[in-house]
Design a protein around this motif. Structure first.
Motif, PDB file in Angstrom:
ATOM      1  N   SER A   1       0.839  -1.197   0.000  1.00 53.69           N
ATOM      2  CA  SER A   1       0.000   0.000   0.000  1.00 53.69           C
ATOM      3  C   SER A   1       0.879   1.253   0.000  1.00 53.69           C
ATOM      4  N   HIS A   2       0.554   2.198  -0.872  1.00 48.19           N
ATOM      5  CA  HIS A   2       1.310   3.446  -0.995  1.00 48.19           C
ATOM      6  C   HIS A   2       0.346   4.622  -0.837  1.00 48.19           C
ATOM      7  N   LEU A   3       0.672   5.554   0.043  1.00 45.51           N
ATOM      8  CA  LEU A   3      -0.188   6.709   0.283  1.00 45.51           C
ATOM      9  C   LEU A   3       0.248   7.882  -0.584  1.00 45.51           C
ATOM     10  N   ILE A   4      -0.733   8.562  -1.152  1.00 42.43           N
ATOM     11  CA  ILE A   4      -0.495   9.810  -1.873  1.00 42.43           C
ATOM     12  C   ILE A   4      -1.451  10.851  -1.307  1.00 42.43           C
ATOM     13  N   THR A   5      -0.913  11.994  -0.905  1.00 39.88           N
ATOM     14  CA  THR A   5      -1.693  13.024  -0.227  1.00 39.88           C
ATOM     15  C   THR A   5      -1.767  14.268  -1.093  1.00 39.88           C
ATOM     16  N   PHE A   6      -2.978  14.797  -1.263  1.00 43.45           N
ATOM     17  CA  PHE A   6      -3.200  16.037  -2.011  1.00 43.45           C
ATOM     18  C   PHE A   6      -3.557  17.142  -1.013  1.00 43.45           C
ATOM     19  N   ASP A   7      -2.808  18.245  -1.049  1.00 49.44           N
ATOM     20  CA  ASP A   7      -3.080  19.416  -0.203  1.00 49.44           C
ATOM     21  C   ASP A   7      -3.607  20.532  -1.092  1.00 49.44           C
ATOM     22  N   PHE A   8      -4.866  20.924  -0.871  1.00 49.96           N
ATOM     23  CA  PHE A   8      -5.501  21.941  -1.703  1.00 49.96           C
ATOM     24  C   PHE A   8      -5.292  23.333  -1.124  1.00 49.96           C
ATOM     25  N   HIS A   9      -5.060  24.301  -2.007  1.00 51.47           N
ATOM     26  CA  HIS A   9      -4.913  25.706  -1.614  1.00 51.47           C
ATOM     27  C   HIS A   9      -6.301  26.335  -1.705  1.00 51.47           C
ATOM     28  N   LEU A  10      -7.034  26.299  -0.608  1.00 54.30           N
ATOM     29  CA  LEU A  10      -8.445  26.677  -0.653  1.00 54.30           C
ATOM     30  C   LEU A  10      -8.661  28.159  -0.916  1.00 54.30           C
ATOM     31  N   HIS A  11      -7.638  28.991  -0.647  1.00 53.43           N
ATOM     32  CA  HIS A  11      -7.795  30.421  -0.923  1.00 53.43           C
ATOM     33  C   HIS A  11      -7.522  30.731  -2.394  1.00 53.43           C
ATOM     34  N   SER A  12      -6.999  29.736  -3.111  1.00 48.42           N
ATOM     35  CA  SER A  12      -6.732  29.915  -4.533  1.00 48.42           C
ATOM     36  C   SER A  12      -6.848  28.555  -5.220  1.00 48.42           C
ATOM     37  N   LEU A  13      -8.081  28.126  -5.452  1.00 52.74           N
ATOM     38  CA  LEU A  13      -8.333  26.795  -5.997  1.00 52.74           C
ATOM     39  C   LEU A  13      -7.883  26.657  -7.451  1.00 52.74           C
ATOM     40  N   ARG A  14      -7.512  27.779  -8.070  1.00 52.66           N
ATOM     41  CA  ARG A  14      -6.980  27.686  -9.423  1.00 52.66           C
ATOM     42  C   ARG A  14      -5.548  27.170  -9.427  1.00 52.66           C
ATOM     43  N   GLU A  15      -4.903  27.178  -8.250  1.00 51.27           N
ATOM     44  CA  GLU A  15      -3.570  26.591  -8.144  1.00 51.27           C
ATOM     45  C   GLU A  15      -3.695  25.080  -8.002  1.00 51.27           C
ATOM     46  N   PRO A  16      -2.785  24.332  -8.616  1.00 48.63           N
ATOM     47  CA  PRO A  16      -2.847  22.868  -8.475  1.00 48.63           C
ATOM     48  C   PRO A  16      -2.534  22.448  -7.049  1.00 48.63           C
ATOM     49  N   PRO A  17      -3.091  21.352  -6.582  1.00 55.27           N
ATOM     50  CA  PRO A  17      -2.792  20.885  -5.212  1.00 55.27           C
ATOM     51  C   PRO A  17      -1.345  20.431  -5.093  1.00 55.27           C
ATOM     52  N   SER A  18      -0.802  20.535  -3.889  1.00 61.24           N
ATOM     53  CA  SER A  18       0.520  19.987  -3.611  1.00 61.24           C
ATOM     54  C   SER A  18       0.376  18.487  -3.367  1.00 61.24           C
ATOM     55  N   ILE A  19       1.430  17.745  -3.702  1.00 61.32           N
ATOM     56  CA  ILE A  19       1.386  16.293  -3.571  1.00 61.32           C
ATOM     57  C   ILE A  19       2.504  15.827  -2.655  1.00 61.32           C
ATOM     58  N   ARG A  20       2.150  14.917  -1.742  1.00 69.34           N
ATOM     59  CA  ARG A  20       3.144  14.285  -0.872  1.00 69.34           C
ATOM     60  C   ARG A  20       3.022  12.767  -1.009  1.00 69.34           C
ATOM     61  N   CYS A  21       4.162  12.106  -1.199  1.00 66.73           N
ATOM     62  CA  CYS A  21       4.170  10.649  -1.280  1.00 66.73           C
ATOM     63  C   CYS A  21       5.587  10.154  -1.006  1.00 66.73           C
ATOM     64  N   ALA A  22       5.707   8.873  -0.645  1.00 66.37           N
ATOM     65  CA  ALA A  22       7.010   8.291  -0.305  1.00 66.37           C
ATOM     66  C   ALA A  22       7.546   7.506  -1.492  1.00 66.37           C
ATOM     67  N   LEU A  23       8.259   8.208  -2.371  1.00 68.13           N
ATOM     68  CA  LEU A  23       8.909   7.585  -3.514  1.00 68.13           C
ATOM     69  C   LEU A  23      10.389   7.953  -3.502  1.00 68.13           C
ATOM     70  N   PRO A  24      11.260   7.068  -3.982  1.00 64.13           N
ATOM     71  CA  PRO A  24      12.702   7.364  -3.999  1.00 64.13           C
ATOM     72  C   PRO A  24      13.059   8.314  -5.141  1.00 64.13           C
ATOM     73  N   GLY A  25      12.718   9.573  -4.979  1.00 58.03           N
ATOM     74  CA  GLY A  25      12.945  10.565  -6.022  1.00 58.03           C
ATOM     75  C   GLY A  25      11.756  11.495  -6.101  1.00 58.03           C
ATOM     76  N   ASP A  26      11.877  12.529  -6.893  1.00 56.12           N
ATOM     77  CA  ASP A  26      10.804  13.509  -7.031  1.00 56.12           C
ATOM     78  C   ASP A  26       9.637  12.929  -7.834  1.00 56.12           C
ATOM     79  N   PHE A  27       8.439  13.299  -7.424  1.00 60.39           N
ATOM     80  CA  PHE A  27       7.237  12.906  -8.146  1.00 60.39           C
ATOM     81  C   PHE A  27       6.491  14.176  -8.527  1.00 60.39           C
ATOM     82  N   THR A  28       6.360  14.436  -9.803  1.00 64.07           N
ATOM     83  CA  THR A  28       5.679  15.633 -10.280  1.00 64.07           C
ATOM     84  C   THR A  28       4.611  15.250 -11.289  1.00 64.07           C
ATOM     85  N   VAL A  29       3.601  16.093 -11.367  1.00 65.43           N
ATOM     86  CA  VAL A  29       2.502  15.885 -12.308  1.00 65.43           C
ATOM     87  C   VAL A  29       2.394  17.124 -13.185  1.00 65.43           C
TER      88      VAL A  29
END
Length: 355
Positions: free
Chosen positions: A129-157
């Motif tokens: 099981s791998h967790l991926i967390t999305f953090d939303f910027h509620l004061h500016s929903l036009r910004e993409p959410p931040s992502i947190r996950c445990a991977l050996p290296g950067d993970f970008t979308v």
């Protein structure tokens, strides 16, 4: 003040709301409150509460009691306004629910009360099981959410490719995450094999983003293995820890046999074959018998570090910070650039440590 002709009283003062003083004036006649005037800021706090205020007016003729009620209602109104201002628009919730319908509700691991944070659990082909967390910027929903996950290296979308109708597609992000998990399957197979069959000193509770393990060689020696996430069965980075008398021969033998590394074999099997030894397993009493305490502070863990500075004479090991402090306290301490020289506190053999 009192009007001498009509017996009309006007009260002018302040009421404290949420720590701020707000001006209020009341006009009274015949023992009844006829009218009330408040500041613009207080009027905003009281918006939607006019019925309640009128009810309070009809129930009391005491100006002090009414002002206390007014402050209480305004406090509640300010709290409600602040809470509603901190919540995202209804469209945000509708969009997330639609996204979860597409991703699958069984993947939902955690969601904050206001949907500021959304955590999904994605299971790979091996059942991990791998967790991926999305953090939303509620004061500016036009910004993409931040992502947190445990991977050996950067993970970008690439959110620009996944934006639709003003919303960022979680489904596309999850599919990208799943593809990354698929790419790292062999890496985690190798790390799980190491954790299952070798006595691991560090890290004590490894997460999926860590690519190194420090393994027990013997009582006063260990080996650190750093695996390449995309080439997990290739020759890893190897570091030996211990006194020269404990690790010197093993290190030389390993370096002389590097060309024999066989990528068809497991990492552990290759290490044992090149060293000519069998590494201690976790089933043989765990790692407690190998965790030698620092000879100065008498602890094993110190601010995240373990003893790694050995004495070639008595084999005692020390934390680097402890050894530096000890050497600097000696009256015959010498220093050359970033290296401090002195003697072992146990056998008096020459010792040195780099800052």
């Amino acid at each position: 003040c009192q009007d001498d002709l009509g017996g009309i009283y006007e009260y002018v003062g302040f009421v404290q709301v949420c720590g701020d003083m707000q001006p209020v004036s009341m006009r009274m006649s015949q023992g009844c409150i006829e009218s009330v005037q408040v500041s613009g800021a207080l009027e905003v706090m009281l918006s939607g509460k006019l019925e309640l205020i009128a009810q309070r007016l009809s129930q009391t003729a005491d100006p002090k009691a009414f002002l206390e009620e007014l402050a209480h209602v305004a406090d509640d109104g300010h709290s409600d306004h602040a809470a509603s201002a901190s919540l995202p628009p209804q469209a945000h919730y509708a969009s997330l629910i639609k996204e979860l319908d597409a991703v699958g509700w069984d993947a939902l691991h955690h969601v904050s009360e206001s949907f500021h944070e959304l955590q999904l659990s994605i299971v790979d082909r091996a059942g991990r099981s791998h967790l991926i967390t999305f953090d939303f910027h509620l004061h500016s929903l036009r910004e993409p959410p931040s992502i947190r996950c445990a991977l050996p290296g950067d993970f970008t979308v690439d959110w620009q490719q996944h934006q639709s109708g003003g919303h960022y597609s979680l489904l596309h992000a999850v599919r990208h995450f799943e593809a990354e998990l698929q790419r790292l399957q062999d890496f985690w197979d190798v790390m799980d094999d190491i954790d299952e069959h070798a006595a691991v000193l560090e890290p004590s509770n490894p997460t999926r983003d860590l690519s190194h393990r420090r393994l027990v060689l013997g009582k006063h020696s260990s080996i650190q293995v750093k695996v390449h996430p995309l080439r997990p069965r290739a020759l890893p980075q190897i570091f030996f820890f211990g006194s020269e008398s404990a690790i010197g021969a093993l290190r030389d033998k390993f370096n002389a046999s590097i060309s024999l590394w066989d990528m068809s074999r497991s990492v552990l099997e290759n290490i044992e074959r090149l060293l000519g030894v069998t590494l201690p397993s976790p089933q043989k009493g765990g790692t407690d018998e190998y965790t030698v305490e620092c000879g100065i502070c008498y602890t094993y863990h110190l601010e995240g570090f373990i003893p790694e500075c050995p004495c070639d004479g008595c084999q005692q090991v020390f934390h680097k910070a402890c050894l530096l402090e000890w050497l600097q306290s000696l009256p015959n301490c010498q220093q050359s650039f970033d290296t401090v020289f002195g003697s072992c506190p146990y056998c008096s053999r020459a010792l040195s440590a780099r800052r």
